[in-house]
Write a protein that holds these residues in place. Sequence first.
Motif, mmCIF file in Angstrom:
data_model
loop_
_atom_site.group_PDB
_atom_site.id
_atom_site.type_symbol
_atom_site.label_atom_id
_atom_site.label_comp_id
_atom_site.label_asym_id
_atom_site.label_seq_id
_atom_site.Cartn_x
_atom_site.Cartn_y
_atom_site.Cartn_z
ATOM 1 N N UNK F 24 0.855 -1.182 0.000
ATOM 2 C CA UNK F 24 0.000 0.000 0.000
ATOM 3 C C UNK F 24 0.888 1.229 0.000
ATOM 4 N N UNK F 25 0.491 2.246 -0.761
ATOM 5 C CA UNK F 25 1.296 3.473 -0.842
ATOM 6 C C UNK F 25 0.353 4.647 -1.022
ATOM 7 N N UNK F 26 0.475 5.628 -0.140
ATOM 8 C CA UNK F 26 -0.388 6.806 -0.271
ATOM 9 C C UNK F 26 0.372 8.052 0.143
ATOM 10 N N UNK F 27 0.205 9.120 -0.646
ATOM 11 C CA UNK F 27 0.809 10.397 -0.298
ATOM 12 C C UNK F 27 -0.179 11.131 0.599
ATOM 13 N N UNK F 28 0.225 11.384 1.854
ATOM 14 C CA UNK F 28 -0.682 12.036 2.780
ATOM 15 C C UNK F 28 -0.160 13.393 3.205
ATOM 16 N N UNK F 29 -1.125 14.255 3.624
ATOM 17 C CA UNK F 29 -0.734 15.558 4.156
ATOM 18 C C UNK F 29 -0.773 15.490 5.671
ATOM 19 N N UNK F 30 0.322 15.882 6.328
ATOM 20 C CA UNK F 30 0.365 15.874 7.796
ATOM 21 C C UNK F 30 -0.378 17.068 8.375
ATOM 22 N N UNK F 31 -0.452 17.108 9.682
ATOM 23 C CA UNK F 31 -1.152 18.218 10.326
ATOM 24 C C UNK F 31 -0.532 19.567 9.994
ATOM 25 N N UNK F 32 0.762 19.512 9.798
ATOM 26 C CA UNK F 32 1.461 20.769 9.528
ATOM 27 C C UNK F 32 1.361 21.149 8.055
ATOM 28 N N UNK F 33 0.679 20.315 7.283
ATOM 29 C CA UNK F 33 0.540 20.647 5.865
ATOM 30 C C UNK F 33 1.601 19.994 5.012
ATOM 31 N N UNK F 34 2.658 19.466 5.636
ATOM 32 C CA UNK F 34 3.717 18.840 4.839
ATOM 33 C C UNK F 34 3.293 17.437 4.422
ATOM 34 N N UNK F 35 3.795 16.968 3.301
ATOM 35 C CA UNK F 35 3.425 15.642 2.796
ATOM 36 C C UNK F 35 4.339 14.568 3.363
ATOM 37 N N UNK F 36 3.778 13.356 3.462
ATOM 38 C CA UNK F 36 4.625 12.207 3.791
ATOM 39 C C UNK F 36 4.049 10.994 3.082
ATOM 40 N N UNK F 37 4.861 9.948 2.970
ATOM 41 C CA UNK F 37 4.400 8.702 2.334
ATOM 42 C C UNK F 37 3.961 7.734 3.417
ATOM 43 N N UNK F 38 2.740 7.228 3.268
ATOM 44 C CA UNK F 38 2.225 6.244 4.201
ATOM 45 C C UNK F 38 2.217 4.895 3.470
ATOM 46 N N UNK F 39 2.944 3.906 4.012
ATOM 47 C CA UNK F 39 3.131 2.638 3.305
ATOM 48 C C UNK F 39 2.780 1.441 4.183
ATOM 49 N N UNK F 40 2.462 0.334 3.543
ATOM 50 C CA UNK F 40 2.433 -0.966 4.221
ATOM 51 C C UNK F 40 3.533 -1.823 3.628
ATOM 52 N N UNK F 41 4.370 -2.363 4.490
ATOM 53 C CA UNK F 41 5.440 -3.267 4.039
ATOM 54 C C UNK F 41 5.242 -4.616 4.694
ATOM 55 N N UNK F 42 5.545 -5.658 3.953
ATOM 56 C CA UNK F 42 5.461 -6.976 4.573
ATOM 57 C C UNK F 42 6.656 -7.833 4.221
ATOM 58 N N UNK F 43 6.982 -8.750 5.129
ATOM 59 C CA UNK F 43 7.856 -9.857 4.771
ATOM 60 C C UNK F 43 7.096 -11.136 5.131
ATOM 61 N N UNK F 44 7.757 -12.239 5.169
ATOM 62 C CA UNK F 44 7.050 -13.504 5.381
ATOM 63 C C UNK F 44 6.358 -13.562 6.731
ATOM 64 N N UNK F 45 6.840 -12.777 7.681
ATOM 65 C CA UNK F 45 6.373 -12.966 9.058
ATOM 66 C C UNK F 45 5.303 -11.986 9.517
ATOM 67 N N UNK F 46 5.217 -10.814 8.943
ATOM 68 C CA UNK F 46 4.264 -9.814 9.425
ATOM 69 C C UNK F 46 4.152 -8.674 8.439
ATOM 70 N N UNK F 47 3.209 -7.816 8.719
ATOM 71 C CA UNK F 47 3.014 -6.611 7.923
ATOM 72 C C UNK F 47 3.069 -5.417 8.866
ATOM 73 N N UNK F 48 3.787 -4.361 8.475
ATOM 74 C CA UNK F 48 3.871 -3.176 9.339
ATOM 75 C C UNK F 48 3.616 -1.911 8.519
ATOM 76 N N UNK F 49 3.268 -0.840 9.249
ATOM 77 C CA UNK F 49 3.159 0.469 8.633
ATOM 78 C C UNK F 49 4.552 1.076 8.550
ATOM 79 N N UNK F 50 4.807 1.750 7.435
ATOM 80 C CA UNK F 50 6.083 2.454 7.298
ATOM 81 C C UNK F 50 5.803 3.858 6.768
ATOM 82 N N UNK F 51 6.677 4.800 7.120
ATOM 83 C CA UNK F 51 6.474 6.169 6.667
ATOM 84 C C UNK F 51 7.780 6.760 6.168
#
Lengths: 318, 318, 318, 318, 318, 318
Positions: F24-51
């Motif tokens: 999953x990949x999404x360009x989001x706007x933070x509270x301060x108005x600046x952008x960041x990338x919100x991602x989901x990454x996985x390997x064989x064992x789990x899935x985590x959020x990454x930014x």
Amino acid sequence: MQRLPKLASLAVEDSGWGYFLCTYKELRAGRSGSEFLFLSLQDATAQVVAKVMADVSRYKDEFEAGEFVRVEGRGSVYNGQVQLKLSAIRRVNPEQDRREGFREEDCVLSAPRPIDEMWAELQEHLRGVRNDHIRVLLNRIVSDHEAELRVWPAAQQIHHAYRGGFLEHLTKMAEVGRFVANAYGADWDPVLAGIVLHDIGKLQELAYDGGTGSYTRDGNLVGHIALGIVMVREAVHGIAGFPDDLRAHIEHLIASHHGVREHGSPVEPKTVEAFILASIDELDARLNQVRKAIAEDASDGDFTAWHKRLGRVLYKGS
Amino acid sequence: MQRLPKLASLAVEDSGWGYFLCTYKELRAGRSGSEFLFLSLQDATAQVVAKVMADVSRYKDEFEAGEFVRVEGRGSVYNGQVQLKLSAIRRVNPEQDRREGFREEDCVLSAPRPIDEMWAELQEHLRGVRNDHIRVLLNRIVSDHEAELRVWPAAQQIHHAYRGGFLEHLTKMAEVGRFVANAYGADWDPVLAGIVLHDIGKLQELAYDGGTGSYTRDGNLVGHIALGIVMVREAVHGIAGFPDDLRAHIEHLIASHHGVREHGSPVEPKTVEAFILASIDELDARLNQVRKAIAEDASDGDFTAWHKRLGRVLYKGS
Amino acid sequence: MQRLPKLASLAVEDSGWGYFLCTYKELRAGRSGSEFLFLSLQDATAQVVAKVMADVSRYKDEFEAGEFVRVEGRGSVYNGQVQLKLSAIRRVNPEQDRREGFREEDCVLSAPRPIDEMWAELQEHLRGVRNDHIRVLLNRIVSDHEAELRVWPAAQQIHHAYRGGFLEHLTKMAEVGRFVANAYGADWDPVLAGIVLHDIGKLQELAYDGGTGSYTRDGNLVGHIALGIVMVREAVHGIAGFPDDLRAHIEHLIASHHGVREHGSPVEPKTVEAFILASIDELDARLNQVRKAIAEDASDGDFTAWHKRLGRVLYKGS
Amino acid sequence: MQRLPKLASLAVEDSGWGYFLCTYKELRAGRSGSEFLFLSLQDATAQVVAKVMADVSRYKDEFEAGEFVRVEGRGSVYNGQVQLKLSAIRRVNPEQDRREGFREEDCVLSAPRPIDEMWAELQEHLRGVRNDHIRVLLNRIVSDHEAELRVWPAAQQIHHAYRGGFLEHLTKMAEVGRFVANAYGADWDPVLAGIVLHDIGKLQELAYDGGTGSYTRDGNLVGHIALGIVMVREAVHGIAGFPDDLRAHIEHLIASHHGVREHGSPVEPKTVEAFILASIDELDARLNQVRKAIAEDASDGDFTAWHKRLGRVLYKGS
Amino acid sequence: MQRLPKLASLAVEDSGWGYFLCTYKELRAGRSGSEFLFLSLQDATAQVVAKVMADVSRYKDEFEAGEFVRVEGRGSVYNGQVQLKLSAIRRVNPEQDRREGFREEDCVLSAPRPIDEMWAELQEHLRGVRNDHIRVLLNRIVSDHEAELRVWPAAQQIHHAYRGGFLEHLTKMAEVGRFVANAYGADWDPVLAGIVLHDIGKLQELAYDGGTGSYTRDGNLVGHIALGIVMVREAVHGIAGFPDDLRAHIEHLIASHHGVREHGSPVEPKTVEAFILASIDELDARLNQVRKAIAEDASDGDFTAWHKRLGRVLYKGS
Amino acid sequence: MQRLPKLASLAVEDSGWGYFLCTYKELRAGRSGSEFLFLSLQDATAQVVAKVMADVSRYKDEFEAGEFVRVEGRGSVYNGQVQLKLSAIRRVNPEQDRREGFREEDCVLSAPRPIDEMWAELQEHLRGVRNDHIRVLLNRIVSDHEAELRVWPAAQQIHHAYRGGFLEHLTKMAEVGRFVANAYGADWDPVLAGIVLHDIGKLQELAYDGGTGSYTRDGNLVGHIALGIVMVREAVHGIAGFPDDLRAHIEHLIASHHGVREHGSPVEPKTVEAFILASIDELDARLNQVRKAIAEDASDGDFTAWHKRLGRVLYKGS
């Protein structure tokens, strides 16, 4: 005259005498206008229809439904089912008939396994509990109710509705539950507690006099789930240091064991152990129903007649 | 600067200072990209939205959700609802602010009637019980839990979810129930017992810290119906000679008060008294929901916006 | 020979003569092959089973089901219920029997309260209406249908299915509803309108000839809810200046009084008054059913036999 | 600058000016923090999303949702759907714009067939009615409500929710219903009456101002089924000698047209004609929903995105 | 002695002899204790009750249920229904009776239209298929099963449960479906495929020996929906170049034709064609049930007796 | 820089580089108005959020969702959950990265047990089949689909929705099912056939490209139950002498494995084996859901947040 075989193996060609429990008695009028007695007789292995066609006026007051009887008669077939045609019947005279081999427990429909064997298996399970609190709790409740737990049915009529049916239900669930709990990494001790205690309130919900069960006041008004939780709570109060989270989990297993609210569980399963308990309880009850329906079906062909409670026919195999 | 009025009567033209409970706090980004604080403030009479638009960085760490706060601000209108625009906010300093008139109970959303008045009414009902066993039972349980019964809400959020809501629910049900029981020739003492005790298990189902309730372990795992039955059973054990049929009836009232299994009652009403209890409990909870939905609705026109839980709009009148 | 007591107080030792309505008649064959007449007889207070065992051929054509009869006989007990064993029966000859005290209304199962008393109470309620439009509307409809409203049953068979049952249902609902409306700050006048008019369409839904009701064409095809709304609309048209929002609210009360769509309400309650109406209507009907089931139950023990429509047994008390 | 094409045939390469109805307007913040206007525009053929990205502060107060607007812009694609990117927008000035060709009906989402054509078809059906009473009834009601019947939608949002949708629903049902009634030997005249009148109460249930419909007080409180029955009853009163069984059947068709009580029919179909009406009504509404969902779906692949109300995806074909 | 008329037109005054199928036979005891034979007899047009009151012992072994019989008797009326009172009955002797005009098909309850006529109509539909693959598929399956498709009933008992009922169901659905598909711009060829094939699995689900159908092993265990899909898949494999999306659509039509999962469809309609098929299938089955219930109803008045499966009474008209 | 640990054991203090699948990949706007990338990454064992918070414009086009990526970053905590904060990210260059140890299967969320081990276990089960026909059938189907059976998920998202999930589901059910079948005297060979084949139609219902599954045309239109039955029928045709009753039983196991029609089974269980299969299938799927919900829950306290699909919170233990 020889003794009749066990009812489960009664055949048309059998004749002789025997002791049975009469669970139903009705005076009926035949097509020709003549009266006959329509009866249900059971022994430990099965229940059959029996009829007294001759000398009805002589025999009809010799016994009542609910009494043990001594009969003489022979096998006959009606609509594909083996029945008994009786030439004589009278209530058992315990003193005298005991000398001839009469034993109450031989005349009451019973679980197929011997009660002592199932009881020993249950004790074996209790000995295997690793959590001290659970082991003490189960031992206390089980020993307090040994008399009932050994002989009660598991329900009034739907499943395991015969002598020892409660114990059969518990031991089979314990056998299956231990494997399933292990397979899914669940905690076996609380699952076993759930198995032993989920229906414990039925000891107050039903009244059982050795024949069929009937609902008590508490059974109708409070229900076996709440009654069981009260029993557990009271037992826990007598055990020093019983952890409160463990008590809550065991009460949860009882409360949720019907799986969904529609079936009377005030809360629904919220732990792996509770999901397992509800699943194996339902499967065990259902399979007991299915086996019974197939065994008792008198219809021709590969399928049973319509089973109203299950809402389907069942496959008897080709 | 003058003191703000009670929130239930807040108007656009009001300005001043006041003490409130902050139940929600979120830092939001406005359309222009600038941040503001979005808050919920409550006092005894109502809950309103409040916003801090200026000096956000200065105020945002001055308090947290769940704390009592002192604010300065003025009324404003947004989407037809009166809100508060704050120019200052800080957490209450109990020692100092108490001297200015701060009292916790004035800042928590509360039942409209004074608690002491409702409590006296409940006591009056208890004094009127003719059956000695029931009177002793109710007095014992009520006095044991006076502290909670005076201030708890009746539910986490659906109905009567404010300080004193539990007591308001009981006293209104007692007022209505006495008349209804009398009208139908029902036995009032058990109906009153059902009213006082039907939700008593919620004292263990919920945890209430003066703000909103949350579910406890026992609440989630066992549920307030079984918990309440256990509480009653334990209290009954302490009362010599409590008749067993009366105990069963009271437990039945608790067990069946949700009316149908689908709503979590393990057994359904089987006495006139139980039908009455389930009916007035549902009506009281429902009307509280309806009144709240109508009072809080901000939409134009004669009808409220769609009410999700009730599955309909409600008529506010022309 | 003395006159038999009212059926509600009939005892085994009673014997004598009496007038009754015969609501059921069947020629049955006994176990011995002999015929007997199986009858249902009612007077204002109760309905009992009666049997003619002797001289059947002489009596069997002396009357039909649906006719008033004069009987001679004595009390007897069968399955725990008091019945009548008749030695003579014939249809009533109105001219002659009226001189002996025969009155139709004494022989039809009736509400326990005298009709005139309930009617006066209803009128008292109507006089108390403060809203002029509602008062005019109710007076008009009630006076237009006085004849039916005084004697009709409230339903074909489920609840209040006896002479005066409709009026009993209205007056009891008015008694309870006034208190409940007041307790919840609801508007009493529309609630009373809802009580008086919610089932008014049944006057067109059912046909009642003094015995039991049956469905009319309009009853089957349109249903009493829509029929009642049409009746109200037509009456409102005749009242100058009747406010439209009031008309809509009253029609809403009729439309929503079954509470949910599944029970035949095309719209669901959207006002406090409509929630109250649906609640007290259901409670009144349900309690009438419950009382009847308990009163008529012939089974032993603390509980009634299984009640199919209610889906449960009921507690008769210990 | 040329005129934009009809929205149903809008393509990415189109640019120009046009008149539309703006049904939604919201000021949104983009990812970069800049504001833009998010709009819905419709003409007779379709509804599209439009955006104003530049000069937002200049245009944002030039119009409101619910107004007709004149826009300039070009096609663009977003998530696979064609949208409009606007460079200018202002509210319509009727006097001036009418001279440029602005017509309200061209700017409102409308049934695909011309209204006059559908109206003529309906009249043709009415002329074909053989039963005099039904023909008079239908002509009277239809001519009394010609203005609404020509342009109203059939529902607020679920199906046929556009100008002329009501008429489209009636004429399609009449086309299909005539064939089906004939195929099953049903009586066509009452079926046609049911088709024309089943939703006639919606003229009082909804308020329609040319844009979207909203529920009226009577709509929310009484519902279109009871409202329609009242309308028919009143019309029937004005027709001398209207047979009562025919009136009852027509009211039955209205009352039962939702097929089951759960969907709001207070009675369920009891005649062949009522079964047919409920069936073709549901099919017509359902297919209109399905066609719309398929037409508006912007997802890739052979299937639409999940359709919440239908509870499934739909096959768009390969 | 003359020949009895067709049963559909049997009247009280008829007497004579005839050939019928006896579908039910029971020896009953009358009120007087004497025995009589209670029978069901059918010919192609209707089924009636018949009784042998005299010489029972002589006739009772002359035939069995399931056999064709020759009877002599006269019309009589019981509870408002015309029955046959028989003075003689024996099983048919095919060789001899064929010379007197006995034909099996004249004695089996049958669809009202001649089978050859319906078959020709089905063939006409098949010839009209434009899609070559569908035409080949339908022709292949239909010609492979011509024998069954001509004479089978459409169901075991709910609807079209008589000789030729399957074909009647298909041809009526094709007649209606073609019009509906055209009216909605649906693709007619797949709709016709759905009509012809939706119940094709019933040829394996049921066993039909010319009398009534019974469930086969595959019918009980797999069900006609999956069986039909397998049949189609196998037929498609034998047709070179059959497009896979077309195959999937046809299987979808079979799979979804019960409309909702609760009625046994593993998937729900997802195309316009599937919605149409499910709608016309349900309507055709429902109307067949309704017509039958009205035709067979023996109660007085404008409405039928309660129809248990439909859960309502039906209007027979005034 | 060292390599990051497996995601299942990622801790706040970890930092380094690693290979993952970006789902999953999404360009989001933070509270301060600046952008960041919100991602989901996985390997064989789990899935985590990454930014990606810094240098967003540099990294945002370096990869897309669905691609394997190489990242650099460190652990961080947000709302109680461990996430990854990335300082660099790019798509994998297979040639080059494989030399650094990149392997696709290491980067895809997978069943906890090694696939080869589960496969061997399945083969062991197949070898143990005593019935020759079943053994041949299972071997043929399993070997024909080895590639898919080894790596597919068991469902699109509800349970076992990861690489090898299908195989994990089969092997766990086989482990449990063998014990249960034996405990209840059921026939193990058909139960195993049911386990291996009940979801075999999913291989045609879903499309799986190594990431997540999606529904195929056949999946949406026909459904995995009918698809599976067709697959079995075709395989059976290729096996000489396969008994028809055995074929019917196996198809029944597939058809009925959802237990009730509401869940999509066109027929319901009619054999002991079918009841067992439906029970263990549901339990295995349910427990997988429960374990996942507990593992992924980020809320404080003893219970998970509300689980929408299960309609309850779950107990995580104290």
